[in-house]
Motif scaffolding. Structure first.
Motif, mmCIF file in Angstrom:
data_model
loop_
_atom_site.group_PDB
_atom_site.id
_atom_site.type_symbol
_atom_site.label_atom_id
_atom_site.label_comp_id
_atom_site.label_asym_id
_atom_site.label_seq_id
_atom_site.Cartn_x
_atom_site.Cartn_y
_atom_site.Cartn_z
ATOM 1 N N GLN A 170 52.631 1.638 76.677
ATOM 2 C CA GLN A 170 53.103 2.546 77.722
ATOM 3 C C GLN A 170 52.573 3.933 77.384
ATOM 4 O O GLN A 170 53.089 4.599 76.490
ATOM 5 C CB GLN A 170 54.633 2.539 77.813
ATOM 6 N N GLU A 171 51.501 4.298 78.086
ATOM 7 C CA GLU A 171 50.765 5.521 77.782
ATOM 8 C C GLU A 171 50.362 5.532 76.309
ATOM 9 O O GLU A 171 49.619 4.671 75.869
ATOM 10 C CB GLU A 171 51.593 6.742 78.184
ATOM 11 N N SER A 172 50.864 6.466 75.491
ATOM 12 C CA SER A 172 50.430 6.541 74.092
ATOM 13 C C SER A 172 51.391 5.835 73.137
ATOM 14 O O SER A 172 51.209 5.899 71.924
ATOM 15 C CB SER A 172 50.292 8.006 73.660
ATOM 16 N N LYS A 173 52.387 5.138 73.679
ATOM 17 C CA LYS A 173 53.352 4.427 72.845
ATOM 18 C C LYS A 173 53.074 2.921 72.863
ATOM 19 O O LYS A 173 52.603 2.384 73.859
ATOM 20 C CB LYS A 173 54.781 4.702 73.314
ATOM 21 N N VAL A 174 53.381 2.266 71.744
ATOM 22 C CA VAL A 174 53.176 0.826 71.610
ATOM 23 C C VAL A 174 54.496 0.167 71.218
ATOM 24 O O VAL A 174 55.222 0.668 70.347
ATOM 25 C CB VAL A 174 52.091 0.512 70.554
ATOM 26 N N PHE A 175 54.765 -0.967 71.863
ATOM 27 C CA PHE A 175 56.000 -1.707 71.598
ATOM 28 C C PHE A 175 55.677 -3.164 71.299
ATOM 29 O O PHE A 175 54.803 -3.757 71.923
ATOM 30 C CB PHE A 175 56.934 -1.634 72.812
ATOM 31 N N GLU A 176 56.405 -3.723 70.336
ATOM 32 C CA GLU A 176 56.303 -5.148 70.047
ATOM 33 C C GLU A 176 57.305 -5.886 70.932
ATOM 34 O O GLU A 176 58.478 -5.524 70.988
ATOM 35 C CB GLU A 176 56.605 -5.410 68.572
ATOM 36 N N THR A 177 56.839 -6.933 71.617
ATOM 37 C CA THR A 177 57.696 -7.647 72.563
ATOM 38 C C THR A 177 58.020 -9.078 72.152
ATOM 39 O O THR A 177 58.977 -9.665 72.651
ATOM 40 C CB THR A 177 57.032 -7.685 73.955
ATOM 41 N N TYR A 178 57.209 -9.649 71.251
ATOM 42 C CA TYR A 178 57.449 -11.049 70.834
ATOM 43 C C TYR A 178 56.587 -11.342 69.625
ATOM 44 O O TYR A 178 55.519 -10.751 69.442
ATOM 45 C CB TYR A 178 57.093 -12.024 71.968
ATOM 46 N N TRP A 179 57.053 -12.280 68.794
ATOM 47 C CA TRP A 179 56.205 -12.793 67.725
ATOM 48 C C TRP A 179 56.617 -14.214 67.379
ATOM 49 O O TRP A 179 57.745 -14.634 67.639
ATOM 50 C CB TRP A 179 56.249 -11.900 66.475
ATOM 51 N N THR A 180 55.686 -14.968 66.804
ATOM 52 C CA THR A 180 55.976 -16.322 66.348
ATOM 53 C C THR A 180 55.051 -16.659 65.191
ATOM 54 O O THR A 180 54.060 -15.957 64.936
ATOM 55 C CB THR A 180 55.826 -17.352 67.485
ATOM 56 N N THR A 181 55.354 -17.729 64.478
ATOM 57 C CA THR A 181 54.553 -18.146 63.329
ATOM 58 C C THR A 181 54.650 -19.657 63.170
ATOM 59 O O THR A 181 55.259 -20.349 63.999
ATOM 60 C CB THR A 181 55.021 -17.423 62.041
ATOM 61 N N MET A 182 54.053 -20.182 62.114
ATOM 62 C CA MET A 182 54.056 -21.613 61.806
ATOM 63 C C MET A 182 53.627 -22.417 63.035
ATOM 64 O O MET A 182 52.598 -22.122 63.627
ATOM 65 C CB MET A 182 55.422 -22.038 61.263
ATOM 66 N N ARG A 183 54.424 -23.403 63.467
ATOM 67 C CA ARG A 183 53.996 -24.224 64.600
ATOM 68 C C ARG A 183 53.973 -23.457 65.910
ATOM 69 O O ARG A 183 53.396 -23.931 66.903
ATOM 70 C CB ARG A 183 54.884 -25.466 64.722
ATOM 71 N N GLY A 184 54.541 -22.264 65.917
ATOM 72 C CA GLY A 184 54.465 -21.441 67.115
ATOM 73 C C GLY A 184 53.041 -21.082 67.495
ATOM 74 O O GLY A 184 52.745 -20.837 68.671
ATOM 75 N N VAL A 185 52.123 -21.042 66.495
ATOM 76 C CA VAL A 185 50.742 -20.676 66.804
ATOM 77 C C VAL A 185 50.009 -21.815 67.515
ATOM 78 O O VAL A 185 48.871 -21.637 67.956
ATOM 79 C CB VAL A 185 49.963 -20.226 65.551
#
Length: 246
Positions: A170-185
């Motif tokens: 959002q303009e010059s700001k960054v936000f994390e919205t989701y993450w996953t690992t292991m079998r999620g990839v």
């Protein structure tokens, strides 16, 4: 023409077409329910809150240092795959799991038309990991994430593991919205999803299959290397990562 000799293995019972279709129709009810549940989970994922991350976090790209914000390449969203890396080791000893899923991300236009950039954030030195990217013939944007950047970007998670992390700009700001690992990839993969449709499935030891079914195979590594490396070597690609080890 070379004849391929295969040992006979167990197979399903042979039935008439009507019996086959009746049992397939019964399974289809469960498949549709699974699809609808997946849609519901995706809807819940879209409603998650988000957390701000430092937009100036440093990455190393082809032309030198860049920021996380610059990795968006002007788009609204960013999907980053955090590639496991064994620094100083030859190509044959790099992560077969990360090689497996990354090999299946090819045409990025379907991301771009939705205002999404897809990139790899390698958890190792840029020079040798970029050589690996070139050896494998991958064309997605590739960055190295230094340790201090990984500590900021993967806070609360294990550095050195495979991760998919989604970001919003959002303009010059960054936000994390989701993450996953292991079998999620496995979200990056299509081969296992297609193998799941076949009678012997993935042929892995953990699967619930009848006695006598093909099992115990390991597709992501074969003959001492991540499986897709063999076709690159056959094509004449160099696997020299500049580490002095081959």
């Amino acid at each position: 023409m070379t004849n391929i000799v295969r040992n006979e293995v167990a197979a399903p019972n042979v039935v008439d077409r009507n019996t086959f279709q009746e049992q397939l129709d019964a399974l289809r009810v469960r498949e549709k329910a699974h699809t609808h549940e997946g849609d519901s989970i995706a809807a819940a994922r879209r409603k998650l809150p988000m957390v701000e991350v430092e937009a100036t976090t440093s990455l190393i790209g082809e032309s030198g240092p860049v920021t996380l914000l610059e990795a968006f390449q002007g788009r609204r969203m960013l999907i980053a795959y955090y590639f496991m890396w064994h620094a100083g080791r030859p190509a044959a000893e790099q992560c077969e799991g990360c090689t497996w899923v990354t090999s299946q991300v090819r045409d990025l236009s379907y991301f771009h038309v939705r205002d999404v950039t897809y990139s790899v954030f390698c958890q190792g030195p840029y020079e040798e990991s970029a050589r690996y990217r070139d050896f494998m013939g991958w064309e997605m944007p590739w960055y190295s994430a230094p340790l201090d950047s990984l500590e900021a970007l993967l806070v609360g998670r294990r550095i050195g593991m495979m991760h998919i992390v989604c970001y919003l700009r959002q303009e010059s700001k960054v936000f994390e919205t989701y993450w996953t690992t292991m079998r999620g990839v496995e979200a990056m993969d299509n081969s296992y999803r297609l193998l799941d449709l076949t009678i012997y499935g993935r042929q892995e030891a953990w699967e619930d299959s009848p006695d006598g079914w093909l099992k115990g195979k390991h597709f992501t590594r074969s003959n001492g290397r991540p499986t897709p490396q063999w076709s690159r070597l056959k094509a004449g690609n160099s696997d020299d990562l500049g580490t002095g080890r081959r």
